[in-house]
Design an enzyme around this catalytic site. Structure first.
Site, PDB file in Angstrom:
ATOM      1  N   GLU A 137      -9.158   1.975  -0.797  1.00  0.00           N
ATOM      2  CA  GLU A 137      -8.239   3.103  -1.001  1.00  0.00           C
ATOM      3  C   GLU A 137      -8.970   4.408  -1.272  1.00  0.00           C
ATOM      4  O   GLU A 137      -8.584   5.465  -0.742  1.00  0.00           O
ATOM      5  CB  GLU A 137      -7.273   2.781  -2.154  1.00  0.00           C
ATOM      6  CG  GLU A 137      -6.129   1.854  -1.786  1.00  0.00           C
ATOM      7  CD  GLU A 137      -6.534   0.393  -1.700  1.00  0.00           C
ATOM      8  OE1 GLU A 137      -5.746  -0.426  -1.224  1.00  0.00           O
ATOM      9  OE2 GLU A 137      -7.689   0.080  -2.122  1.00  0.00           O
ATOM     10  N   HIS A 192       1.928  -5.237  -9.041  1.00  0.00           N
ATOM     11  CA  HIS A 192       2.571  -4.907  -7.770  1.00  0.00           C
ATOM     12  C   HIS A 192       4.028  -4.485  -7.958  1.00  0.00           C
ATOM     13  O   HIS A 192       4.829  -4.566  -7.020  1.00  0.00           O
ATOM     14  CB  HIS A 192       2.541  -6.116  -6.818  1.00  0.00           C
ATOM     15  CG  HIS A 192       1.181  -6.533  -6.378  1.00  0.00           C
ATOM     16  ND1 HIS A 192       0.292  -7.170  -7.219  1.00  0.00           N
ATOM     17  CD2 HIS A 192       0.553  -6.402  -5.182  1.00  0.00           C
ATOM     18  CE1 HIS A 192      -0.828  -7.430  -6.557  1.00  0.00           C
ATOM     19  NE2 HIS A 192      -0.693  -6.962  -5.321  1.00  0.00           N
TER      20      HIS A 192
END
Length: 334
Positions: free
Chosen positions: A64, A133
């Site tokens: 990322e 998540h």
């Protein structure tokens, strides 16, 4: 709003916006994990690679920080990147790039450098995906000057707001919700955009103002509809964007209803509801007949167990309880 009866899903609305904007602007590129042939984990980038090719739909390694930095560099040098984070939780790996580079570069360069980039991601719980998540992190990005923060709650808004985001010249956090992707709604085929900083009054009412965004708008709507049977008229407002925030629509509503309940899936402590509560207290205190109430997630990591997760996230019962409290409590009463 156009009305032609066409119903598509939230994911399809986003996909349409991407198709249309990429066809109109050859400088738009998309970077992210599994966005190519796989079409994205929620199918938002489905078929884009077949139309626009691998040079514009760029499948990245699982890094990322790396592909976020590449996107920011591309934005500073003439392209219009859309960077997809598979889960909002993964933005933490790239916070330096987002918060220290993209958000500040225009200011630090005296306006000489623009960073026209859209960070697309999704958050929220409800699927038993666990603590890493399932977070709602919009307040973190709203806290840092230099970023715009967009949080659509339905297919119509998703498409209109994404098109506005792509055409904007600033760095933007565009936050979707994983439980909304299959939701269907009316989306016109005609061209349209939705301006930032313009809240939507979903339901008009006179007894209490309820403010929310993203998926919790729909939880609030269930409550508002059920309260009608008890003769309670609640006004439901969907903020749509946190930065810029349309606090004026909320203040105008509070001046009419004299009561305010704020509902969000983010953890209640230090959430954006506290900021909005402060704004209303500062600008419309004399109109309040009861203290402002907030309903958010409990201050614990989101449980993996779905029964426990359901209790952590805002429930209809807690929203009803908050509304009842402001309806039947007067300022200064014991």
């Amino acid at each position: 709003m156009f009305t032609n009866g066409r119903q598509i899903t939230y994911a399809e609305a986003l996909n349409e916006a991407l198709h249309e904007e990429m066809a109109a602007n050859e400088n738009i590129i998309i970077l992210g994990e599994d966005i190519g042939q796989y079409g994205g984990v929620f199918n938002v980038t489905k078929d884009l690679i077949n139309k626009f090719g691998k040079e514009r739909i760029i499948d990245t390694p699982i890094s990322e920080a790396g592909f976020t930095g590449a996107g920011i560099g591309a934005a500073m040098t003439g392209l219009k990147p859309i960077v997809e984070f598979m889960w909002i939780d993964f933005t933490f790996v790239a916070l330096d790039q987002i918060l220290n580079q993209a958000a500040k570069m225009t200011y630090m360069s005296g306006g000489q450098t623009k960073v026209p980039i859209v960070f697309r991601t999704q958050g929220g719980g409800g699927r038993g995906n666990g603590a890493q998540h399932s977070q709602s992190l919009e307040t973190i990005f709203a806290h840092v000057p230099g970023l715009k923060v967009v949080v659509p709650s339905n297919p119509y808004d998703a498409k209109g707001l994404l098109k506005t985001a792509i055409r904007d010249n600033c760095p933007i956090m565009f936050i979707e919700n994983k439980l909304l992707y299959n939701m269907k709604g009316e989306v016109p085929e005609e061209e349209y955009t939705i301006p930032f900083g313009q809240a939507n009054i979903v339901i008009e009412g006179s007894d209490v103002t309820v403010v929310s965004l993203s998926r919790t708008v729909h939880e609030c709507k269930k409550v508002v509809d059920s309260l009608k049977e008890r003769g309670i008229s609640a006004e439901l407002i969907d903020l749509r964007t946190l930065v810029p925030m349309d606090s004026q629509t909320v203040i105008d509503s509070v001046k009419k209803t004299n009561r305010l309940v704020i509902v969000h899936e983010a953890v209640e402590s230090f959430g954006w509801g506290a900021e909005l509560s402060s704004i209303v207290q500062e600008q419309a205190f004399d109109y309040l007949d009861a203290p402002v109430k907030r309903v958010g997630s409990l201050s614990v990591p989101i449980p993996y167990n779905m029964a426990l997760e359901k209790e952590v996230l805002p429930t209809e019962a807690r929203i009803v309880e908050a509304i009842e409290e402001v309806l039947y409590t007067k300022v200064g009463t014991q």
